[in-house]
Design an enzyme around this catalytic site. Structure first.
Site, PDB file in Angstrom:
ATOM      1  N   LEU A 101       0.884  -1.162   0.000  1.00 45.78           N
ATOM      2  CA  LEU A 101       0.000   0.000   0.000  1.00 45.78           C
ATOM      3  C   LEU A 101       0.920   1.209   0.000  1.00 45.78           C
ATOM      4  O   LEU A 101       1.971   1.196   0.653  1.00 45.78           O
ATOM      5  CB  LEU A 101      -0.880   0.010   1.258  1.00 45.78           C
ATOM      6  CG  LEU A 101      -1.985  -1.044   1.359  1.00 45.78           C
ATOM      7  CD1 LEU A 101      -2.670  -0.972   2.718  1.00 45.78           C
ATOM      8  CD2 LEU A 101      -3.021  -0.852   0.255  1.00 45.78           C
ATOM      9  N   ASP A 102       0.503   2.269  -0.711  1.00 42.28           N
ATOM     10  CA  ASP A 102       1.326   3.484  -0.765  1.00 42.28           C
ATOM     11  C   ASP A 102       1.581   4.051   0.630  1.00 42.28           C
ATOM     12  O   ASP A 102       0.774   3.856   1.535  1.00 42.28           O
ATOM     13  CB  ASP A 102       0.592   4.604  -1.520  1.00 42.28           C
ATOM     14  CG  ASP A 102       0.198   4.180  -2.911  1.00 42.28           C
ATOM     15  OD1 ASP A 102       0.907   3.353  -3.491  1.00 42.28           O
ATOM     16  OD2 ASP A 102      -0.825   4.695  -3.388  1.00 42.28           O
ATOM     17  N   PHE A 103       2.610   4.833   0.737  1.00 35.79           N
ATOM     18  CA  PHE A 103       2.949   5.579   1.962  1.00 35.79           C
ATOM     19  C   PHE A 103       1.713   6.307   2.509  1.00 35.79           C
ATOM     20  O   PHE A 103       1.430   6.269   3.698  1.00 35.79           O
ATOM     21  CB  PHE A 103       4.053   6.586   1.590  1.00 35.79           C
ATOM     22  CG  PHE A 103       4.607   7.368   2.728  1.00 35.79           C
ATOM     23  CD1 PHE A 103       5.434   6.771   3.671  1.00 35.79           C
ATOM     24  CD2 PHE A 103       4.332   8.723   2.844  1.00 35.79           C
ATOM     25  CE1 PHE A 103       5.964   7.516   4.719  1.00 35.79           C
ATOM     26  CE2 PHE A 103       4.860   9.473   3.892  1.00 35.79           C
ATOM     27  CZ  PHE A 103       5.677   8.863   4.837  1.00 35.79           C
ATOM     28  N   THR A 105      -1.464   5.706   1.813  1.00 37.21           N
ATOM     29  CA  THR A 105      -2.682   4.887   1.865  1.00 37.21           C
ATOM     30  C   THR A 105      -2.689   4.086   3.155  1.00 37.21           C
ATOM     31  O   THR A 105      -1.661   3.544   3.560  1.00 37.21           O
ATOM     32  CB  THR A 105      -2.730   3.923   0.653  1.00 37.21           C
ATOM     33  OG1 THR A 105      -2.717   4.689  -0.544  1.00 37.21           O
ATOM     34  CG2 THR A 105      -3.975   3.056   0.672  1.00 37.21           C
TER      35      THR A 105
END
Ligand code: URA
Length: 239
Positions: A101-103, A105
């Protein structure tokens, strides 16, 4: 017999490329002898491969579900010293996230030390449904939702059909809450899909991964998966 770097990577310790680095830097031994040759072949079921002093196949497989907070990297280490997801889970086993998951998110992330399981869940051929809640700019029209449902053209290809619902709109703030389910895992896919149809994401959270959910959990918390959940995920992946 298989190449040593492949066996290390398959045990889930690291990528094949990084495994090569471990070998050439003298961190790996086979049956008690240090090996620095990349071409070395081993039998994963018979030879004892030790990385950094720990035998690779001796770890109990473990499986965790975590509620990743925003501002944390989906990795086991970060060159800039930022917080990583494994900082939250204190176990002996060398776990790592399944996908990322993105930073920015938050949401449901699985972690394991079982390389075969991780590969199974991440393989593009196996399509596990993931559901996200996105706060977006603007108020999407029906025809915009249709575009997302059909698939949108991104620079690395067209996305597969998605399911999309608007949960809430806020006229005064000109923003909406959108639920979107996808089966693929392209980099920053949900953000790019919504951006592509004119609704940049302000906030993103993954709420579901297959049948798994975050209900009752707070950001930063984690739990072990139950054996039946691991079994069900394997079945889900291949069906
Ligand atoms: N899609 C995104 O844009 N970001 C994530 O972290 C996951 C899916």
């Amino acid at each position: 017999m298989e190449r040593l770097q492949k066996v290390i990577a398959q045990a889930g310790i690291t990528s094949r490329r990084k495994a090569e680095g471990l070998i050439t830097s003298g961190k790996v031994s086979v049956n008690g002898h240090k090996v620095t040759e990349l071409g070395t072949k081993v039998d994963a079921s018979k030879d004892e491969v030790v990385v950094d002093g720990v035998p690779i196949n001796k770890e109990e497989p473990v499986y965790f579900l975590m509620y990743k907070p925003t501002g944390v990297i989906s990795s086991v280490s970060d060159e800039f010293g930022r917080k990583v997801v494994t900082d939250y889970i204190d176990v002996e086993q060398r776990i790592y996230p399944i996908g990322r998951l993105d930073f920015d998110t938050s949401g449901l992330l699985l972690l394991t030390n079982d390389g075969e399981f991780a590969n199974l869940l991440m393989h593009p051929k196996y399509k596990i449904k993931k559901t996200y809640i996105a706060k977006v700019e603007g108020m999407p029209l029906r025809e915009t939702l249709k575009k997302l449902e059909k698939g949108v053209q991104l620079e690395d290809g067209k996305t597969a059909p998605a399911q999309v619902k608007v949960k809430k709109t806020d006229k005064t703030k000109n923003s909406s809450i959108v639920e979107i389910s996808i089966h693929e895992g392209k980099n920053r896919q949900v953000r790019r899909m919504l951006e592509a149809v004119g609704h940049p994401v302000l906030k993103l959270k993954r709420e579901n991964y297959g049948f798994l959910h975050l209900r009752g959990m707070n950001a930063g918390e984690f739990r072990e998966l139950k054996p039946h959940e691991v079994k069900q995920l394997r079945e889900l992946a291949v069906t």
